[in-house]
Scaffold this active site. Structure first.
Site, PDB file in Angstrom:
ATOM      1  N   GLY A  32      47.906  37.861  37.659  1.00  0.00           N
ATOM      2  CA  GLY A  32      47.311  37.845  38.995  1.00  0.00           C
ATOM      3  C   GLY A  32      48.181  38.654  39.934  1.00  0.00           C
ATOM      4  O   GLY A  32      49.008  39.462  39.499  1.00  0.00           O
TER       5      GLY A  32
ATOM      6  N   GLU B  86      42.101  41.643  35.922  1.00  0.00           N
ATOM      7  CA  GLU B  86      41.142  41.987  36.981  1.00  0.00           C
ATOM      8  C   GLU B  86      41.805  42.824  38.059  1.00  0.00           C
ATOM      9  O   GLU B  86      41.246  43.766  38.578  1.00  0.00           O
ATOM     10  CB  GLU B  86      40.538  40.725  37.586  1.00  0.00           C
TER      11      GLU B  86
END
Ligand code: COA
Length: 476
Positions: A214, A237
């Site tokens: 993250g 992501e």
């Protein structure tokens, strides 16, 4: 017409482009570093010309001017990831919030929110007439496939990236050339606590693993601890600056990946110029739409996938709260559950939830008997694998309720363990620890109290349970 003629025919000023937006429109705008501020400013400056326009944006790194009182009746923000600039407004109802797993957001925006207009930021066209979505492919690129009107801010600061991140100039309605540095997320100094958390996370990472990291200090602290690993992969992501040195050094080389072998896969880049320079024209980094990157089935195609995400609270059952504090929306689920599930399904995969043991300058335990009333569970207990704090690692998968609670108490801050032990007793009608273990925990509590400053000692003491024996006397 050549692509250059097409481009020229669509080149307008921001003022001209925004005339394509009408009252009652829904307008989706680009994410984070790719938010088209140049065009948004024109809308804000002309707000009196618009009625009831909904702006849909996942995460802004700028302010949220749409939420100012004078915008009422003109613009309303519907955001999908709360941030500093709109948390209060979400709580008081000035700003709307939509919740969704990140991999579903392209579908949610396209088929449920249904915007008519898309505003994005892209790089200048290359010699073949293709612009690049650069740092920001995620849900952003997809909106330009189906929106009736597509306006692009063309910005020379936007890097040109590989993957599914390009589009031909013929596929846009208008271009507006505005060069301005992209918003940046700079790395902040890593604290000793975060470094310790990074060390424990690194113990769970093996050579050849494929990582999802993250953003924020904890992932950066994890990166600091990976220098003795080799052949790591990256399928994430988002990433911040923390990965750049590891990529340049070949520690992350993506050699062992089953999909996109040899290449880093991202939905978006969320760092500073350091990261943007690294991804610019770099064929080893691919940006793809988030319904690919975060799709748990795609994630699971890589063996030994390890996801590392952070949270705000974990209860003794292992329920993870990452995006709400009581009734208040703090952030969003983002891709946390996408990656927890993808990593779980991956052959040899693991998921890690890493957090400091306390919050609010040490006054609150993040490990709690019950989650705060009003908070929403982000990652359900059945999905949780490893929980890491600066006090160690709790592995919850396959563990009984008692074993989960006991291992979570063991990684709580020592000053909060007595309270958690009492709550454990209430729930399970037995002691979690042997007498020997208990002495150790209470001993650590006393030491901690000696270490804290006088003025907060009372606060800490008031949170500790005062145990009484059968005669009503206070126990040591
Ligand atoms: N109760 C009350 N306040 C709490 C709290 C709790 N249990 N836990 C944290 N806080 C406070 C902190 O003290 C801090 O406030 P302060 O700055 O006034 O002290 C604030 O909330 C932020 O906490 P912090 O831990 O510093 O947050 P962060 O910036 O490191 O972000 C998450 C952590 C969990 C919010 C963030 O990782 C997130 O949004 N995760 C969900 C999305 C996700 O995981 N996506 C996938 C990866 S991108």
């Amino acid at each position: 017409m050549s692509w250059k003629e097409i481009y020229q025919s669509k080149l307008v000023t921001a003022q001209e482009a925004i005339r394509a937006i009408h009252d009652n429109d829904k307008v989706v705008t680009g994410f984070a570093c790719g938010e088209p501020f140049g065009i948004e400013r024109a809308l804000i400056d002309n707000y009196k010309n618009y009625r009831n326009v909904e702006i849909i944006n996942m995460l802004t790194l700028g302010g949220s001017p749409w939420c100012k009182p004078e915008m009422k009746g003109h613009f309303k923000l519907n955001c999908l990831f709360a941030s500093q600039s709109n948390r209060k407004e979400i709580s008081d109802g000035t700003c709307e919030f939509t919740t969704s797993h990140f991999y579903e957001i392209p579908d949610v925006i396209k088929n449920y929110i249904c915007p008519r207009v898309s505003i994005v930021m892209v790089s200048p066209p290359d010699e073949h007439g293709y612009v690049s979505f650069g740092t920001t492919v995620d849900y952003t690129r997809g909106t330009t496939d189906y929106c009736e009107v597509v306006i692009a801010q063309v910005n020379k600061y936007m890097p040109r990236t590989f993957g599914n991140s390009i589009k031909h100039v013929r596929d846009f309605t208008y271009f507006v050339e505005i060069d301005e540095p992209l918003p940046e997320v700079k790395s902040v100094d890593i604290t000793d606590t975060e470094m310790e958390i990074g060390r424990y996370c690194a113990q769970l990472i093996k050579d050849g693993d494929c990582l999802q990291l993250g953003i924020g200090s904890i992932p950066n602290a994890v990166c600091e601890q990976l220098w003795d690993k080799k052949d790591l992969g990256l399928h994430s992501e988002l990433v911040g600056d923390g990965v750049v040195d590891l990529l340049e050094a070949g520690i992350i080389n993506n050699k062992k990946k089953q999909t996109n072998n040899g290449r880093t896969v991202l939905g978006a880049a969320l760092g500073s110029e350091k990261l943007n320079k690294y991804i610019d024209n770099n064929p080893s980094v691919e940006l793809h739409p988030i319904d690919y990157v975060n799709n748990p089935i795609e994630i699971a195609k890589n063996d030994n996938m390890v996801s590392i995400n952070s949270c705000l609270q974990v209860d003794l059952l292992g329920q993870v709260v990452s995006d709400t504090v009581g009734l208040n929306q703090f952030s969003a689920v983002g891709g946390q559950v996408d990656f927890v599930r993808g990593a779980t399904m991956s052959n040899g995969g693991r998921s890690i939830i890493a957090m400091p043991s306390t919050a609010k300058k040490g006054l609150i335990s993040r490990i709690v008997p019950l989650i705060t009333e009003g908070s929403a569970v982000t990652t359900p207990r059945n999905d949780v694998n490893y929980v890491v704090t600066e006090y160690g690692i709790a592995q919850l998968k396959g563990r009984t309720l008692k074993e989960r609670a006991k291992s979570l108490i063991s990684i709580a801050h020592p000053k909060f363990r007595p309270h958690l032990v009492l709550e454990y007793r209430k729930r399970f009608n037995e002691d979690p620890f042997t007498n020997e273990e208990r002495k150790e925990y209470f001993g650590e509590v006393k030491q901690q109290l000696n270490d804290v400053k006088e003025h907060i000692k009372d606060d800490v003491l008031s949170m500790l349970p005062i145990e009484k024996n059968s005669k009503g006397e206070q126990n040591g």
